[in-house]
Motif scaffolding. Structure first.
Motif, PDB file in Angstrom:
ATOM      1  N   SER A 143      28.110  43.580  35.903  1.00  0.00           N
ATOM      2  CA  SER A 143      28.289  44.935  35.383  1.00  0.00           C
ATOM      3  C   SER A 143      28.894  45.799  36.480  1.00  0.00           C
ATOM      4  O   SER A 143      28.831  45.463  37.663  1.00  0.00           O
ATOM      5  N   VAL A 145      32.010  46.426  37.316  1.00  0.00           N
ATOM      6  CA  VAL A 145      33.117  45.818  38.054  1.00  0.00           C
ATOM      7  C   VAL A 145      34.378  46.613  37.763  1.00  0.00           C
ATOM      8  O   VAL A 145      34.682  46.934  36.610  1.00  0.00           O
ATOM      9  N   LYS A 146      35.137  46.913  38.826  1.00  0.00           N
ATOM     10  CA  LYS A 146      36.392  47.640  38.693  1.00  0.00           C
ATOM     11  C   LYS A 146      37.518  46.790  39.271  1.00  0.00           C
ATOM     12  O   LYS A 146      37.416  46.307  40.399  1.00  0.00           O
ATOM     13  N   PHE A 150      41.515  41.759  35.167  1.00  0.00           N
ATOM     14  CA  PHE A 150      40.519  40.696  35.128  1.00  0.00           C
ATOM     15  C   PHE A 150      41.145  39.513  34.416  1.00  0.00           C
ATOM     16  O   PHE A 150      41.656  39.645  33.305  1.00  0.00           O
ATOM     17  N   LEU A 162      30.837  40.847  30.902  1.00  0.00           N
ATOM     18  CA  LEU A 162      31.298  41.944  31.750  1.00  0.00           C
ATOM     19  C   LEU A 162      30.900  43.247  31.060  1.00  0.00           C
ATOM     20  O   LEU A 162      31.460  43.599  30.022  1.00  0.00           O
ATOM     21  N   THR A 165      32.786  47.822  32.322  1.00  0.00           N
ATOM     22  CA  THR A 165      33.902  47.314  33.113  1.00  0.00           C
ATOM     23  C   THR A 165      35.063  48.301  33.112  1.00  0.00           C
ATOM     24  O   THR A 165      35.357  48.935  32.095  1.00  0.00           O
ATOM     25  N   VAL A 181      32.509  41.726  26.412  1.00  0.00           N
ATOM     26  CA  VAL A 181      33.082  42.766  27.270  1.00  0.00           C
ATOM     27  C   VAL A 181      32.716  44.133  26.715  1.00  0.00           C
ATOM     28  O   VAL A 181      32.871  44.389  25.516  1.00  0.00           O
ATOM     29  N   SER A 184      33.740  50.796  30.539  1.00  0.00           N
ATOM     30  CA  SER A 184      33.059  51.939  31.140  1.00  0.00           C
ATOM     31  C   SER A 184      33.550  53.236  30.512  1.00  0.00           C
ATOM     32  O   SER A 184      34.490  53.259  29.709  1.00  0.00           O
TER      33      SER A 184
END
Length: 289
Positions: A143, A145-146, A150, A162, A165, A181, A184
């Motif tokens: 969680s 993740v930037k 990807f 994810l 994200t 997925v 964010s």
């Protein structure tokens, strides 16, 4: 390149890219207190087979700009994972504005490599760089993740989660892994998502905002067909029929999702997502879950 004894800490300070080739390992992103965005990531490994490195080779290069760790487990198939330990910690600054290098994690093992974070609230920030995973079997739950992109160029099976994200584009290609997925609520993520997807058993779930204003924002095109046997004939149809039929997806279907809590302004560029899991389930949420 060098062959290392495990237990030491290696800095990624000079790395523009880092490749981690595993064989049934546990990979953990570990936030390190007190480190700022200026501090580099580091790697710590514990790899052993029955307390030694017999028939298990760890190769590294932490000197070049393209750095790597390669775990080569050459034990015989019957004893390959008996007494085998492979744990790799990737230390990340607790400052969320750090930038990790381009990173690829792969698994060649007949058992899964697990990818986790030690803290669910910690951020793994690749900035404008790419984060990629691939291989035989991966169980990944991450969680916050930037990354600019990807990527999963190929994965046989496992599970990819994810959550929350942030990305510009995403591409996933897997045979049987489940994919989940959620995006964010960062300002850059409050845009539509144009998704191409391919999933043969129709186990897909996409969540989008309702078009309460009557705007044509959400769109879905299913390009799969059904191959049905009727006496001696094979019949192709695009509508789900009754009877013994097999779903066939030779082309990618498409869907456009809209995030919640946002009045979309004209001219916003869609984020591009390509998801393919032949046998696994596919879930994509245009909001945080």
């Amino acid at each position: 390149m060098q062959i290392v004894s495990t237990g030491d800490i290696y800095s990624l300070g000079e790395a523009s890219s880092f490749s981690l080739h595993t064989d049934a390992c546990r990979v953990t992103f570990l936030p390190v207190r007190g480190r700022t965005h200026r501090d580099p990531l580091d790697v710590r490994m514990q790899v052993a087979a029955n307390g030694s490195l017999e028939n298990v080779l760890v190769q590294t290069d932490f000197c070049d700009s393209s750095q790597f760790v390669r775990v080569n487990n050459s034990r015989d198939a019957l004893n390959r994972y008996k007494g085998y330990v492979c744990e790799i910690d990737i230390g990340i600054p607790e400052d969320p504005s750090h930038t990790a290098p381009v990173m690829e994690i792969s698994n060649i093992g007949t058992e899964a490599t697990f990818i986790r974070k030690a803290s669910q609230t910690a951020v793994v920030n690749f900035g404008a760089n790419m984060f990629s995973v691939s291989g035989t079997i991966l169980e990944m739950e991450l969680s916050n993740v930037k990354a600019r992109r990807f990527s999963v160029p190929y994965l046989e099976s496992g599970f990819l989660m994810l959550q929350n994200t942030t990305f510009m584009s995403m591409g996933v290609k897997t045979v049987a892994a489940d994919v989940l997925v959620s995006v964010s609520q960062e300002p850059d993520m409050l845009v539509p998502y144009s998704i191409l997807y391919k999933q043969s058993t129709n186990n897909v779930c996409f969540v989008s905002r309702n078009d309460s204003a009557g705007e044509n924002l959400y769109a879905h095109t299913d390009r799969c067909q059904f191959l049905c046997r009727s006496d001696s004939l094979n019949v192709l149809t695009t509508t789900e029929p009754q009877g013994p039929c097999v779903r066939s997806c030779t082309q990618s279907s498409s869907v456009r999702l809209v995030p919640y809590k946002r009045d979309l302004q004209p001219g916003l560029k869609d984020h591009l997502v390509d998801l393919e899991s032949v046998k696994g389930q596919v879930f994509f949420f245009s909001h945080r879950i």
